[in-house]
Scaffold this active site. Structure first.
Site, PDB file in Angstrom:
ATOM      1  N   ARG A  54      11.387  39.208  65.048  1.00 19.63           N
ATOM      2  CA  ARG A  54      11.196  39.361  66.495  1.00 19.63           C
ATOM      3  C   ARG A  54      10.703  40.778  66.836  1.00 19.63           C
ATOM      4  O   ARG A  54      11.194  41.765  66.332  1.00 19.63           O
ATOM      5  CB  ARG A  54      12.518  39.085  67.210  1.00 19.63           C
ATOM      6  CG  ARG A  54      12.462  39.192  68.742  1.00 19.63           C
ATOM      7  CD  ARG A  54      12.881  40.554  69.231  1.00 19.63           C
ATOM      8  NE  ARG A  54      12.961  40.615  70.697  1.00 19.63           N
ATOM      9  CZ  ARG A  54      13.090  41.746  71.376  1.00 19.63           C
ATOM     10  NH1 ARG A  54      13.163  42.897  70.753  1.00 19.63           N
ATOM     11  NH2 ARG A  54      13.160  41.740  72.697  1.00 19.63           N
ATOM     12  N   VAL A  55       9.705  40.834  67.707  1.00 20.40           N
ATOM     13  CA  VAL A  55       9.214  42.118  68.215  1.00 20.40           C
ATOM     14  C   VAL A  55       9.267  42.041  69.741  1.00 20.40           C
ATOM     15  O   VAL A  55       8.921  41.000  70.316  1.00 20.40           O
ATOM     16  CB  VAL A  55       7.765  42.380  67.736  1.00 20.40           C
ATOM     17  CG1 VAL A  55       7.171  43.604  68.427  1.00 20.40           C
ATOM     18  CG2 VAL A  55       7.739  42.569  66.217  1.00 20.40           C
ATOM     19  N   GLY A  56       9.694  43.126  70.373  1.00 15.45           N
ATOM     20  CA  GLY A  56       9.792  43.142  71.833  1.00 15.45           C
ATOM     21  C   GLY A  56       8.605  43.835  72.482  1.00 15.45           C
ATOM     22  O   GLY A  56       7.511  43.936  71.909  1.00 15.45           O
ATOM     23  N   ASP A  57       8.831  44.314  73.673  1.00 17.54           N
ATOM     24  CA  ASP A  57       7.771  44.944  74.464  1.00 17.54           C
ATOM     25  C   ASP A  57       7.439  46.360  74.034  1.00 17.54           C
ATOM     26  O   ASP A  57       6.320  46.845  74.264  1.00 17.54           O
ATOM     27  CB  ASP A  57       8.217  45.003  75.940  1.00 17.54           C
ATOM     28  CG  ASP A  57       9.486  45.853  76.084  1.00 17.54           C
ATOM     29  OD1 ASP A  57      10.456  45.597  75.337  1.00 17.54           O
ATOM     30  OD2 ASP A  57       9.496  46.791  76.903  1.00 17.54           O
ATOM     31  N   THR A  97      16.206  51.051  74.783  1.00 14.62           N
ATOM     32  CA  THR A  97      15.037  51.749  74.226  1.00 14.62           C
ATOM     33  C   THR A  97      14.890  53.143  74.829  1.00 14.62           C
ATOM     34  O   THR A  97      15.194  53.335  76.002  1.00 14.62           O
ATOM     35  CB  THR A  97      13.780  50.924  74.573  1.00 14.62           C
ATOM     36  OG1 THR A  97      13.855  49.712  73.850  1.00 14.62           O
ATOM     37  CG2 THR A  97      12.502  51.656  74.256  1.00 14.62           C
ATOM     38  N   THR A 120      12.591  49.634  79.506  1.00  9.35           N
ATOM     39  CA  THR A 120      13.696  49.341  78.608  1.00  9.35           C
ATOM     40  C   THR A 120      14.338  48.036  79.078  1.00  9.35           C
ATOM     41  O   THR A 120      14.182  47.649  80.228  1.00  9.35           O
ATOM     42  CB  THR A 120      14.732  50.489  78.566  1.00  9.35           C
ATOM     43  OG1 THR A 120      15.813  50.128  77.702  1.00  9.35           O
ATOM     44  CG2 THR A 120      15.291  50.809  79.940  1.00  9.35           C
ATOM     45  N   GLY A 121      15.023  47.377  78.175  1.00  9.14           N
ATOM     46  CA  GLY A 121      15.663  46.121  78.550  1.00  9.14           C
ATOM     47  C   GLY A 121      15.032  44.934  77.842  1.00  9.14           C
ATOM     48  O   GLY A 121      14.388  45.096  76.806  1.00  9.14           O
ATOM     49  N   GLY A 155      12.858  42.742  76.366  1.00  7.36           N
ATOM     50  CA  GLY A 155      11.438  42.882  76.103  1.00  7.36           C
ATOM     51  C   GLY A 155      10.627  41.639  76.415  1.00  7.36           C
ATOM     52  O   GLY A 155       9.469  41.736  76.843  1.00  7.36           O
TER      53      GLY A 155
HETATM   54  N1  ASP Z   1      12.898  46.636  75.165  1.00  9.64           N
HETATM   55  C1  ASP Z   1      13.514  46.555  73.873  1.00  9.64           C
HETATM   56  C2  ASP Z   1      13.130  45.277  73.210  1.00  9.64           C
HETATM   57  O1  ASP Z   1      13.099  44.255  73.868  1.00  9.64           O
HETATM   58  C3  ASP Z   1      14.974  46.642  73.870  1.00  9.64           C
HETATM   59  C4  ASP Z   1      15.627  47.528  74.880  1.00  9.64           C
HETATM   60  O2  ASP Z   1      15.057  48.314  75.544  1.00  9.64           O
HETATM   61  O3  ASP Z   1      16.801  47.477  75.048  1.00  9.64           O
HETATM   62  O4  ASP Z   1      12.946  45.287  72.018  1.00  9.64           O
END
Ligand code: ASP
Length: 335
Positions: A221-224, A193, A244-245, A247
């Protein structure tokens, strides 16, 4: 090409590419680790634009806005738009990797110095979710819009409908289908992200966060990233943080809000990022190899922090004094 791969291949005049070792210790046991601290005097404003990953064009754009006297809010919006328009970046905007059914679905949010927030989740067919998020914040009585309704709102606000699935991303998805048996993958390689934080010449802080989310995720699906307090949080009195990462792990610990609250209690941005990562680590000791989470943070004085579970997380930071891309410190010394 993934953003993390071109740390050492990007060349931009005037940017110092520093190794993580030079900037920060990479051993989580070293509690003497020094955050990157601004040299400014107390109360002096230190304008800055900083983002997750190796995104010099995006941060340069944000910095240009700040240097020209623009607001931190304009800076983060303009900066995020650069990556959203970049077809080669396969984790944001056009060219983002799709869900497991082949649909590119985007999440983004933006937050200003007044504490206003706008976000879109599961947005399709619109290249600049960060700008739609800003419109949600400024032109509706709501803060979060999803799916078809968000798309209709964007179209009625003048955004164009376009195909976001590039040939390269379609090919990657088709290859994934052959081996993956329709299972969403949880690993450290398939997401990145763009979270961006800025302080303008007035000393005001804003942040933005934009993503296509986890590649090949389940539909819906929705992340953070678009969720206030998780993927992003700004408190103009204290500072800001973004993530990032994976979520799911950031959501479960409300990571960005946690970091801002830790700074309120006196932690430096670096200490706050480390503590937020340690919360996730504590709950996932036996599966840390499976996923990455990383945070960046700034405080009101322009001091910065960045920390990740694994190595390989890069940060792009521009101030009047220094323009740099560096690897953050990380929890696992063996990764
Ligand atoms: N944080 C984002 C999510 O989980 C993905 C990412 O940062 O790689 O949607």
């Amino acid at each position: 090409m993934k953003r993390r791969d071109f740390l050492h291949t990007t060349s931009l005049t005037g940017i110092a590419v520093a190794s993580g070792a030079a900037l920060m210790s990479c051993d989580h046991k070293n509690k003497e680790q020094k955050p990157v601290v601004s040299t400014s005097e107390e109360n002096e404003i230190t304008p800055i634009a900083i983002a997750t990953w190796n995104v010099p064009e995006a941060v340069n754009k944000a910095w240009e806005v700040i240097e020209n006297g623009g607001s931190a809010l304009d800076a983060v919006e303009q900066g995020c738009r650069v990556e959203e328009a970049n077809e080669e970046g396969q984790s944001v905007g056009v060219g983002g990797l799709p869900d497991r059914d082949g649909n590119v679905t985007l999440d983004a949010c933006i937050m200003n110095a007044e504490g206003d927030y706008g976000a879109v989740v599961y947005l399709q067919n619109i290249k600049h979710p960060i700008s739609v998020a800003r419109k949600v914040m400024e032109e509706t009585p709501h803060v979060l819009m999803a799916g078809k309704g968000a798309e209709q709102f964007a179209l009625s606000s003048g955004f164009e409908k376009e195909n976001l699935l590039t040939e390269a991303s379609k090919k990657a998805w088709e290859e994934w289908k052959v081996t993956a048996k329709y299972k969403p993958i949880i690993n450290i390689e398939n997401h990145d992200t763009i979270g961006m934080l800025a302080i303008d010449k007035e000393g005001n802080i804003s942040g933005g966060c934009t993503t296509s989310g986890l590649a090949y995720k389940m539909a819906g699906r929705v992340g953070d990233s678009p969720i206030i307090g998780s993927g992003l949080f700004v408190d103009n009195e204290i500072g800001a943080a973004t993530a990032t990462g994976m979520g799911e792990e950031v959501l479960k610990t409300v990571g960005s809000f946690l970091i801002v609250e830790l700074m309120r209690q006196g932690r430096s941005p670096q200490q706050a990022c480390e503590e937020a990562i340690e919360r996730i680590v504590a709950k996932n000791k036996d599966r840390l190899q499976d996923f990455q989470v990383a945070y960046i943070a700034i405080n009101k004085k322009g001091a910065t922090g960045a920390h990740a579970i694994h190595s390989g997380f890069s940060v792009t930071s521009y101030t009047a004094e220094k323009q740099e891309i560096y690897n953050s410190s990380h929890y696992l010394s063996d990764s």
